[in-house]
Design an enzyme around this catalytic site. Sequence first.
Site: not given
Ligand code: ACO
Length: 323
Positions: A113, A250, A280
């Site tokens: 990214c 980003h 993304n």
């Molecule tokens: N729909 C519904 N529920 C979901 C989904 C979905 N698509 N995905 C995950 N959940 C659930 C999880 O299983 C979890 O359930 P649990 O509590 O029963 O275990 C719950 O939602 C909360 O999950 P978290 O992972 O804690 O959610 P979070 O608020 O952290 O959001 C996310 C997840 C959006 C992935 C976030 O962590 C994020 O944006 N991380 C960074 C990603 C990023 O920026 N990447 C950038 C670099 S990308 C690159 O370099 C290629």
Amino acid sequence: MIRSVVRGVGSALPRRIMKNSEFEAALDTSDEWIVQRTGIRQRHIAAADETTASLGEAAARAALADGGLTPADIDLIVLATSTPNNTFPATAVEIQQRLGMRHGFAFDLQAVCSGFVFAVATADGHIRNGLAKRALVIGSETFSRILDWSDRTTCVLFGDGAGAMVLEAHEGEGSVADRGVLAASLRSDGTHKEKLYVDGGPSTTKTVGHLRMEGREVFKHAAGMITDVVEGTFAQAGISAEDLTWFVPHQANKRIIDASAKKLGIADEKVVVTVDLHGNTSAASVPLALDVAVKDGRIRKGDLVMLEAMGGGFTWGAVLIRW
Ligand code: ACO
């Protein structure tokens, strides 16, 4: 001193738009969850005839047209991508061929990214040391090809697309008043490899593999790493957040963008956000956002623009440009 001045920008998106609601039939997810956790409402998904090379070529042609240039005017192509058309040759060389160029040189750069930010800094280095006069810097990705479409924690986050920028050598005074690339800060740390990676490759599994991510872990590190390189870039240029006209981050997650801008003291009105439209798109996200903000008249000649990104590796970086 020589400065790399932005001459044009352009972008290209696959024809098909996929709304969040389309995931609901196959996965236990919802439009509401995706919007609330990420800010993403839709993404573009490439058809079989739309590839990293074809999207990159279209974005490059748009950037050339924006600058009133033709491929004959370009002597360097740097393509940031993690989803090349082939393992080799570099997709940049394929784009060079598609543009009808048989002069100059082209190569791919892989920093996930952060790729576009790394590519701008790399092209700037080549321009300043005299290896090139006019560079096409492209970010093009087809992440839909490496997603595990049964994994709701990753497949809802990414999209396909391409953005491009032409950088051109100009004489500058050596001050922050110059137009062009003014400062950059690049970092990587491979100890974070397992948090965001693709589980395949030519030298290991001999397959392409699928994207794997510990989203919560990436989230935890993102804002700190972003502020580290943005502040480093401010320090190099001798400016502060108030001097900035636009912040073009980003586009991974609206919550990360908001947290980073807040930590840096950058006002919301200065932040360019397109994650709602594109998801993304990895290395394409910054140039796609730039193109939107240039074409709608927000970014104008003389503006101070900070680009930043963070991604797999981890890699992270920032570039300051006077437009
Ligand atoms: N729909 C519904 N529920 C979901 C989904 C979905 N698509 N995905 C995950 N959940 C659930 C999880 O299983 C979890 O359930 P649990 O509590 O029963 O275990 C719950 O939602 C909360 O999950 P978290 O992972 O804690 O959610 P979070 O608020 O952290 O959001 C996310 C997840 C959006 C992935 C976030 O962590 C994020 O944006 N991380 C960074 C990603 C990023 O920026 N990447 C950038 C670099 S990308 C690159 O370099 C290629």
